[in-house]
Design a protein around this motif. Structure first.
Motif, PDB file in Angstrom:
ATOM      1  N   ALA A 123       1.106  -1.279  -0.070  1.00 16.43           N
ATOM      2  CA  ALA A 123      -0.081  -0.043  -0.182  1.00 16.43           C
ATOM      3  C   ALA A 123       1.021   0.984  -0.035  1.00 16.43           C
ATOM      4  O   ALA A 123       1.755   1.256   0.396  1.00 16.43           O
ATOM      5  N   LEU A 124       0.448   1.994  -0.643  1.00 12.89           N
ATOM      6  CA  LEU A 124       0.952   3.642  -0.656  1.00 12.89           C
ATOM      7  C   LEU A 124       0.252   5.004  -0.768  1.00 12.89           C
ATOM      8  O   LEU A 124      -0.283   4.682  -1.308  1.00 12.89           O
ATOM      9  N   VAL A 125       0.528   6.038  -0.355  1.00 13.14           N
ATOM     10  CA  VAL A 125      -0.375   7.021   0.237  1.00 13.14           C
ATOM     11  C   VAL A 125       0.769   8.015  -0.885  1.00 13.14           C
ATOM     12  O   VAL A 125       1.961   8.008  -0.752  1.00 13.14           O
ATOM     13  N   THR A 126       0.488   8.673  -1.325  1.00 15.71           N
ATOM     14  CA  THR A 126       1.438   9.779  -2.814  1.00 15.71           C
ATOM     15  C   THR A 126       0.788  10.989  -1.753  1.00 15.71           C
ATOM     16  O   THR A 126      -0.183  11.333  -0.683  1.00 15.71           O
ATOM     17  N   THR A 127       2.455  12.223  -0.961  1.00 14.11           N
ATOM     18  CA  THR A 127       2.136  13.509  -0.845  1.00 14.11           C
ATOM     19  C   THR A 127       2.056  14.402  -2.176  1.00 14.11           C
ATOM     20  O   THR A 127       2.232  13.868  -3.263  1.00 14.11           O
ATOM     21  N   ARG A 128       1.755  15.835  -2.330  1.00 13.09           N
ATOM     22  CA  ARG A 128       1.737  16.709  -2.784  1.00 13.09           C
ATOM     23  C   ARG A 128       3.119  17.251  -2.140  1.00 13.09           C
ATOM     24  O   ARG A 128       3.719  17.730  -3.618  1.00 13.09           O
ATOM     25  N   ALA A 129       3.946  16.585  -2.484  1.00 15.88           N
ATOM     26  CA  ALA A 129       5.741  17.053  -2.504  1.00 15.88           C
ATOM     27  C   ALA A 129       6.418  16.320  -4.052  1.00 15.88           C
ATOM     28  O   ALA A 129       5.642  14.744  -3.896  1.00 15.88           O
ATOM     29  N   GLY A 130       7.857  16.192  -4.417  1.00 13.23           N
ATOM     30  CA  GLY A 130       7.959  16.009  -5.444  1.00 13.23           C
ATOM     31  C   GLY A 130       7.668  15.710  -7.290  1.00 13.23           C
ATOM     32  O   GLY A 130       8.176  14.982  -7.079  1.00 13.23           O
ATOM     33  N   GLY A 131       6.333  16.673  -7.413  1.00 13.67           N
ATOM     34  CA  GLY A 131       6.014  16.974  -8.778  1.00 13.67           C
ATOM     35  C   GLY A 131       6.447  17.999  -9.619  1.00 13.67           C
ATOM     36  O   GLY A 131       7.521  18.961  -8.727  1.00 13.67           O
ATOM     37  N   VAL A 132       5.821  18.018 -10.634  1.00 14.43           N
ATOM     38  CA  VAL A 132       6.007  19.075 -11.017  1.00 14.43           C
ATOM     39  C   VAL A 132       5.178  20.363 -11.293  1.00 14.43           C
ATOM     40  O   VAL A 132       4.947  21.130 -12.222  1.00 14.43           O
ATOM     41  N   SER A 133       3.337  19.699 -10.755  1.00 13.86           N
ATOM     42  CA  SER A 133       3.206  20.942 -10.769  1.00 13.86           C
ATOM     43  C   SER A 133       3.107  22.526  -9.991  1.00 13.86           C
ATOM     44  O   SER A 133       4.293  22.666 -10.053  1.00 13.86           O
ATOM     45  N   LEU A 134       2.625  23.397 -10.880  1.00 14.19           N
ATOM     46  CA  LEU A 134       3.084  24.754 -10.272  1.00 14.19           C
ATOM     47  C   LEU A 134       1.689  25.228  -9.129  1.00 14.19           C
ATOM     48  O   LEU A 134       0.616  24.307  -9.568  1.00 14.19           O
TER      49      LEU A 134
ATOM     50  N   GLY B  55      -9.660  25.252  -1.400  1.00 18.38           N
ATOM     51  CA  GLY B  55     -10.493  25.580  -2.527  1.00 18.38           C
ATOM     52  C   GLY B  55     -10.004  24.739  -3.892  1.00 18.38           C
ATOM     53  O   GLY B  55     -10.321  23.836  -4.854  1.00 18.38           O
ATOM     54  N   ARG B  56      -8.964  25.717  -4.717  1.00 16.14           N
ATOM     55  CA  ARG B  56      -8.563  25.573  -5.765  1.00 16.14           C
ATOM     56  C   ARG B  56      -6.827  24.624  -6.172  1.00 16.14           C
ATOM     57  O   ARG B  56      -6.634  25.371  -5.313  1.00 16.14           O
ATOM     58  N   THR B  57      -7.143  23.280  -6.053  1.00 11.00           N
ATOM     59  CA  THR B  57      -5.954  22.874  -5.009  1.00 11.00           C
ATOM     60  C   THR B  57      -6.067  20.999  -6.410  1.00 11.00           C
ATOM     61  O   THR B  57      -6.712  21.229  -6.805  1.00 11.00           O
ATOM     62  N   GLY B  58      -5.095  20.824  -5.426  1.00 16.52           N
ATOM     63  CA  GLY B  58      -4.411  19.181  -6.339  1.00 16.52           C
ATOM     64  C   GLY B  58      -5.411  17.889  -5.354  1.00 16.52           C
ATOM     65  O   GLY B  58      -6.221  18.529  -4.412  1.00 16.52           O
ATOM     66  N   ARG B  59      -5.077  16.461  -6.002  1.00 17.40           N
ATOM     67  CA  ARG B  59      -5.319  15.281  -5.374  1.00 17.40           C
ATOM     68  C   ARG B  59      -4.039  14.757  -4.999  1.00 17.40           C
ATOM     69  O   ARG B  59      -3.259  14.251  -5.807  1.00 17.40           O
ATOM     70  N   PHE B  60      -4.177  13.624  -4.292  1.00 23.89           N
ATOM     71  CA  PHE B  60      -3.122  13.075  -3.857  1.00 23.89           C
ATOM     72  C   PHE B  60      -3.453  11.262  -3.661  1.00 23.89           C
ATOM     73  O   PHE B  60      -4.772  11.523  -3.721  1.00 23.89           O
ATOM     74  N   ALA B  61      -3.154  10.573  -3.812  1.00 21.22           N
ATOM     75  CA  ALA B  61      -3.429   9.023  -4.140  1.00 21.22           C
ATOM     76  C   ALA B  61      -3.256   7.596  -2.934  1.00 21.22           C
ATOM     77  O   ALA B  61      -2.496   8.391  -2.359  1.00 21.22           O
ATOM     78  N   SER B  62      -4.073   7.314  -2.654  1.00 16.69           N
ATOM     79  CA  SER B  62      -4.630   6.222  -1.695  1.00 16.69           C
ATOM     80  C   SER B  62      -3.571   5.508  -2.769  1.00 16.69           C
ATOM     81  O   SER B  62      -4.756   4.328  -3.416  1.00 16.69           O
ATOM     82  N   LEU B  63      -3.362   4.058  -2.414  1.00 13.41           N
ATOM     83  CA  LEU B  63      -3.393   2.848  -4.245  1.00 13.41           C
ATOM     84  C   LEU B  63      -2.426   2.037  -2.433  1.00 13.41           C
ATOM     85  O   LEU B  63      -1.671   1.310  -1.557  1.00 13.41           O
ATOM     86  N   ILE B  64      -3.435   0.316  -3.781  1.00 12.94           N
ATOM     87  CA  ILE B  64      -3.317  -0.805  -3.005  1.00 12.94           C
ATOM     88  C   ILE B  64      -3.069  -1.745  -4.021  1.00 12.94           C
ATOM     89  O   ILE B  64      -3.572  -1.835  -4.697  1.00 12.94           O
ATOM     90  N   TRP B  65      -2.639  -2.729  -3.884  1.00 13.96           N
ATOM     91  CA  TRP B  65      -1.829  -3.760  -4.957  1.00 13.96           C
ATOM     92  C   TRP B  65      -1.784  -5.105  -4.122  1.00 13.96           C
ATOM     93  O   TRP B  65      -0.602  -5.060  -3.077  1.00 13.96           O
ATOM     94  N   ILE B  66      -1.723  -6.354  -5.663  1.00 17.05           N
ATOM     95  CA  ILE B  66      -0.845  -7.584  -4.835  1.00 17.05           C
ATOM     96  C   ILE B  66       0.563  -7.662  -5.577  1.00 17.05           C
ATOM     97  O   ILE B  66      -0.036  -7.884  -6.948  1.00 17.05           O
ATOM     98  N   GLU B  67       0.901  -8.108  -5.012  1.00  9.82           N
ATOM     99  CA  GLU B  67       2.304  -8.509  -5.918  1.00  9.82           C
ATOM    100  C   GLU B  67       2.987 -10.228  -6.215  1.00  9.82           C
ATOM    101  O   GLU B  67       2.115 -10.365  -5.460  1.00  9.82           O
ATOM    102  N   SER B  68       3.622  -9.872  -7.493  1.00 14.36           N
ATOM    103  CA  SER B  68       3.282 -11.609  -7.754  1.00 14.36           C
ATOM    104  C   SER B  68       4.554 -12.233  -7.525  1.00 14.36           C
ATOM    105  O   SER B  68       5.359 -11.355  -6.171  1.00 14.36           O
TER     106      SER B  68
END
Length: 246
Positions: free
Chosen positions: A20-31, A233-246
């Motif tokens: 599982a992983l959650v992203t933050t608002r840091a480390g990207g290229v959006s202005l 108000g006007r802002t971005g979105r972060f992701a919460s993700l989960i998966w099963i490894e092979s």
């Protein structure tokens, strides 16, 4: 939660092959006002910036996430069968090779897995979806005994910042009088401060999902790490993700 260069690993006991992983608002290229790791392609950000941010995320995953067109409903998509961008507010996956994801900026992301690590899910639970039953629908779509399911509550707006009206409180209390415990009076008559984390725990308990971890991380209060629609108000979105490894 353990953080590393724009990604957070939830403090959650998981079966061996589940990640599982959650992203933050840091480390990207959006202005600004989307600075900087915005993953939402529906909020007015430069599409090329979103694409670059998603490419960076994809490099840390086994597959492209199953992105959803979220509408605050209770439809649950199947990542193993989905094509395009399903209109849904939750997604399940069985076996390796598919990544479940939801995007939020105050709404509650909820991640699920079973003890065997055979099925995982992610749900987007704003108050409307939560009241309508998106968590219950997700548990049902997992198609395993609820007693075998573990859930994790991700970052969302905290009670101290989430003021709602009487109609929101009523949407929960009319079907569950005990949900009144999740609301305290606001500063203005007819307004209430709502606890999404407690509401989610109550909804999960009603379908016999009792092993619920996480909760308590407020997006509104943590401007350095998380987007918050209520705050900005006007802002971005972060992701919460989960998966099963092979």
């Amino acid at each position: 939660m353990t953080q590393d260069a724009g990604f957070i690993a939830p403090d959650w006991s998981l079966p061996t092959r589940v990640r599982a992983l959650v992203t933050t608002r840091a480390g990207g290229v959006s202005l600004p006002p989307y600075a900087s790791f915005n993953l939402g392609d529906h909020v007015g950000d430069d599409p090329s910036a979103v694409a670059r941010n998603r490419a960076r995320l994809r490099a840390s995953l086994p597959a492209e996430p199953t992105w959803l067109a979220q509408v605050h409903g209770i439809v649950v998509a199947d990542a193993n069968e989905a094509s395009g961008v399903p209109e849904a507010d939750a997604v399940v996956a069985r076996g390796a090779g598919a990544v479940c994801a939801v995007l939020t900026a105050d709404c509650l992301p909820v991640l699920f897995c079973d003890d065997a690590g055979s099925v995982v899910a992610a749900a987007h639970a704003g108050w409307r979806g939560l009241a309508a039953g998106v968590l219950e629908a997700t548990v049902a779509r997992m198609a395993v005994a609820p007693s075998l399911i573990r859930a994790w509550l991700g970052p969302a707006i905290g009670q101290g910042a989430f003021e709602v009206g009487d109609e929101v409180r009523q949407a929960f209390v009319e079907g569950d009088p005990g949900a009144a415990a999740a609301f305290v009076p606001g500063a203005v008559p007819g307004k209430w401060m709502a606890d999404l984390f407690l509401l989610a725990r109550r909804r999960l308990s009603r379908v016999v999902v009792h092993r619920v971890e996480g909760g308590g991380v407020c997006t509104y209060a943590d401007a350095a790490r998380f987007y918050s629609y209520r705050r900005d108000g006007r802002t971005g979105r972060f992701a919460s993700l989960i998966w099963i490894e092979s």
